[in-house]
Write an enzyme that holds these catalytic residues in place. Sequence first.
Site, PDB file in Angstrom:
ATOM      1  N   ALA A 149       0.821  -1.207   0.000  1.00 16.65           N
ATOM      2  CA  ALA A 149       0.000   0.000   0.000  1.00 16.65           C
ATOM      3  C   ALA A 149       0.857   1.260   0.000  1.00 16.65           C
ATOM      4  CB  ALA A 149      -0.940  -0.006   1.192  1.00 16.65           C
ATOM      5  N   THR A 150       2.044   1.182   0.589  1.00 14.19           N
ATOM      6  CA  THR A 150       2.923   2.353   0.589  1.00 14.19           C
ATOM      7  C   THR A 150       3.251   2.752  -0.847  1.00 14.19           C
ATOM      8  OG1 THR A 150       3.887   1.726   2.700  1.00 14.19           O
ATOM      9  CG2 THR A 150       5.166   3.240   1.343  1.00 14.19           C
ATOM     10  N   GLN A 257      -6.571  -0.862   5.223  1.00 18.64           N
ATOM     11  CA  GLN A 257      -7.243  -1.446   6.395  1.00 18.64           C
ATOM     12  C   GLN A 257      -8.713  -1.757   6.110  1.00 18.64           C
ATOM     13  OE1 GLN A 257      -5.622  -2.303   8.985  1.00 18.64           O
ATOM     14  NE2 GLN A 257      -3.779  -1.069   8.974  1.00 18.64           N
ATOM     15  N   SER A 277      -3.254  -3.589   0.397  1.00 20.42           N
ATOM     16  CA  SER A 277      -2.060  -4.242   0.904  1.00 20.42           C
ATOM     17  C   SER A 277      -2.392  -5.699   1.205  1.00 20.42           C
ATOM     18  CB  SER A 277      -1.598  -3.528   2.173  1.00 20.42           C
ATOM     19  OG  SER A 277      -0.467  -4.176   2.685  1.00 20.42           O
ATOM     20  N   THR A 317       9.630  -7.471 -13.163  1.00 23.98           N
ATOM     21  CA  THR A 317       9.051  -8.810 -13.138  1.00 23.98           C
ATOM     22  C   THR A 317       8.214  -9.002 -11.880  1.00 23.98           C
ATOM     23  OG1 THR A 317      10.937  -9.653 -14.342  1.00 23.98           O
ATOM     24  CG2 THR A 317       9.606 -11.274 -13.193  1.00 23.98           C
ATOM     25  N   CYS A 402       3.284   4.044  14.755  1.00 31.76           N
ATOM     26  CA  CYS A 402       3.982   4.410  13.536  1.00 31.76           C
ATOM     27  C   CYS A 402       5.410   4.837  13.798  1.00 31.76           C
ATOM     28  CB  CYS A 402       3.233   5.546  12.874  1.00 31.76           C
ATOM     29  SG  CYS A 402       2.958   5.242  11.159  1.00 31.76           S
TER      30      CYS A 402
HETATM   31  C1  LIG Z   1      -3.775   2.748   6.190  1.00 32.78           C
HETATM   32  C2  LIG Z   1      -2.473   2.166   5.757  1.00 32.78           C
HETATM   33  N1  LIG Z   1      -1.903   2.549   4.606  1.00 32.78           N
HETATM   34  C3  LIG Z   1      -0.744   2.017   4.180  1.00 32.78           C
HETATM   35  C4  LIG Z   1      -0.064   1.066   4.911  1.00 32.78           C
HETATM   36  C5  LIG Z   1       1.229   0.519   4.407  1.00 32.78           C
HETATM   37  O1  LIG Z   1       1.035  -0.695   3.756  1.00 32.78           O
HETATM   38  P1  LIG Z   1       2.257  -1.588   3.257  1.00 32.78           P
HETATM   39  O2  LIG Z   1       2.880  -2.164   4.478  1.00 32.78           O
HETATM   40  O3  LIG Z   1       1.629  -2.649   2.404  1.00 32.78           O
HETATM   41  O4  LIG Z   1       3.169  -0.741   2.487  1.00 32.78           O
HETATM   42  C6  LIG Z   1      -0.627   0.648   6.118  1.00 32.78           C
HETATM   43  C7  LIG Z   1       0.055  -0.338   6.967  1.00 32.78           C
HETATM   44  O5  LIG Z   1       0.802  -0.035   7.866  1.00 32.78           O
HETATM   45  C8  LIG Z   1      -1.851   1.208   6.546  1.00 32.78           C
HETATM   46  O6  LIG Z   1      -2.400   0.827   7.695  1.00 32.78           O
END
Ligand SMILES: Cc1ncc(COP(=O)(O)O)c(C=O)c1O
Lengths: 478, 97
Positions: A149-150, A257, A277, A317, A402
């Site tokens: 997700a990041t 989430q 994610s 890839t 965090c």
């Molecule tokens: C709301 C939210 N966005 C993004 C992330 C980051 O996801 P990822 O670990 O897949 O990069 C998280 C997880 O910590 C999250 O809770």
Amino acid sequence: MLRSFGRSVFSRQRLVGAVARRGYATAKVAFDVPLETHTDLQKANEDLAQARSNSAEVIESGSTALKHAYQENTGFGTRPIYLDMQATTPTDPRVLDTMLKFYTGLYGNPHSNTHSYGWETNKEVETARKHIADVINADVKEIVFTSGATESNNMALKGVSRFYKKTKNHIITTRTEHKCVLEAARAMKNEGYDVTFLNVDEYGLVDLKELEAAIKPTTCLVSVMAVNNEIGVMQPIKEIGAICRKNKVFFHTDAAQAYGKIPLDVNDMNIDLLSISSHKIYGPKGMGALFVRRRPRVRLDPIISGGGQERGLRSGTLAPSLVAGFGEAARLVKQEYETDIDHVKRLSEKLTKGLLAIEHTSLNGSPDHRYPGCVNVSFAYVEGESLLMALRDIALSSGSACTSASLEPSYVLHALGKDDAMAHSSIRFGIGRFTTDEEIDYVIKAITERVEFLRELSPLWEMVKEGIDLNSIEWSGH
Amino acid sequence: MSASPGPSRAQVLALYKQFIKNANGFNNYNYREYFLRKARTTFRKNRALEDPATISAAWDTALKDLGVLKRQSVISQMYTFDKQVVEPLDPKHHSRG
Ligand SMILES: Cc1ncc(COP(=O)(O)O)c(C=O)c1O
């Protein structure tokens, strides 16, 4: 137990035979190597406790007393109960089962289209893509695989605004977003974009009127998370989607989430981009996806350039094992949706009721608009970090997860208008598919006992019990 | 399997027992509890099925799921961890290390 399974599954005869055939003189030696490999978590736990009690901040808060607050339960195991589901979730064994074959033979590059090795893995990748798209009612062509997700959030915020920079330069987001959205927005600010950070109310919800008022002719993107990772608050996604569509701006939501945990429909909710994610839905870590709408088309500049995989939006890839594991995890969240949500809701109600029964505790965030699997509670007159130290048998995180390296209070709770003391005394409880009733009962009991213990040590608590209004005291020093 | 008359009561019971046995094989407390719970709820729910095609499909799915469960419970026994704080230590069980 293991020994007997070892004999039956991996026939001893065959092993000895193989050795004999090679004609070693040592053929008679019994290679009775155990199949089991044990990982000692208790060691990690002790190291952690050691590291924590060595840190300067903690010594100040009286670490010897904390040693007494922690009690071992003899006759039982030592592995902590896992209640940090917002950080990550345990990998579902069914997910691992789909992943293993990619390490034992299915190793083709899914982008090789000249032979069956590539074709086989490509087929698996596309099946996974379908499962992932189905959860949010998207089309397979709209799913772009990323590393998590990041990356998806960065891709959405930076990619969309860069693509439209000739005509638009304004981004709207909120103060309670995940760090990766906030930091990506800040990076865009440094590139010369205009960014609006919306405030939230005391329940953690954005004000729709304020959101609509913030939209300008130059706005290209609105990014609001679906479910908050610290307090579990659910934003009115459908209403925000409608506002964005009406004003012709793109709507991105960070659904890390929310995906698979609350109902999401990208068409009904007018979502243009959505981050997912894999490791938050019992899938493998290092895997995620970004939904990018095709009609009306959303265009973005890729961050990673290369061979043009994933429609040119994310070259490189793919990792078929991770993709397939993610796909299976998505298939499971859809298949198990009703069961999971009922289970999580029931345990969440039990936990919330149990914890709020302790005096001077409060639930953070909206009590109505929330995902039940995330319960964030403040325990007044107790320091969150001390409580966590006294809870070595439960894996939890404080609101400030965090930035766990520092003891800085959570910016999310601050945005809700909580003071430092309240933010410091908050703890987040995450419930998931694999949490049990037994664990919740244990947690309620442990927290109740230890909050009481820690409060007995606190001079503030003594005053509260004597009925002194703490706000009336003039503090000196500091 | 297309024209099969569907599983008998005894067959279903035997399959259920297999699910319980394999779920119990998980070394990990949370996975074990989950698959036990899942076996119970799924079989209870499927008891109400009447349409032969649906029954046959449920039977096939169950066989596939049992395969997964068997493999994964074996793997869980190979890569073990300490017992959980809500799990009683069973002296008959193997000790750590
Ligand atoms: C709301 C939210 N966005 C993004 C992330 C980051 O996801 P990822 O670990 O897949 O990069 C998280 C997880 O910590 C999250 O809770």
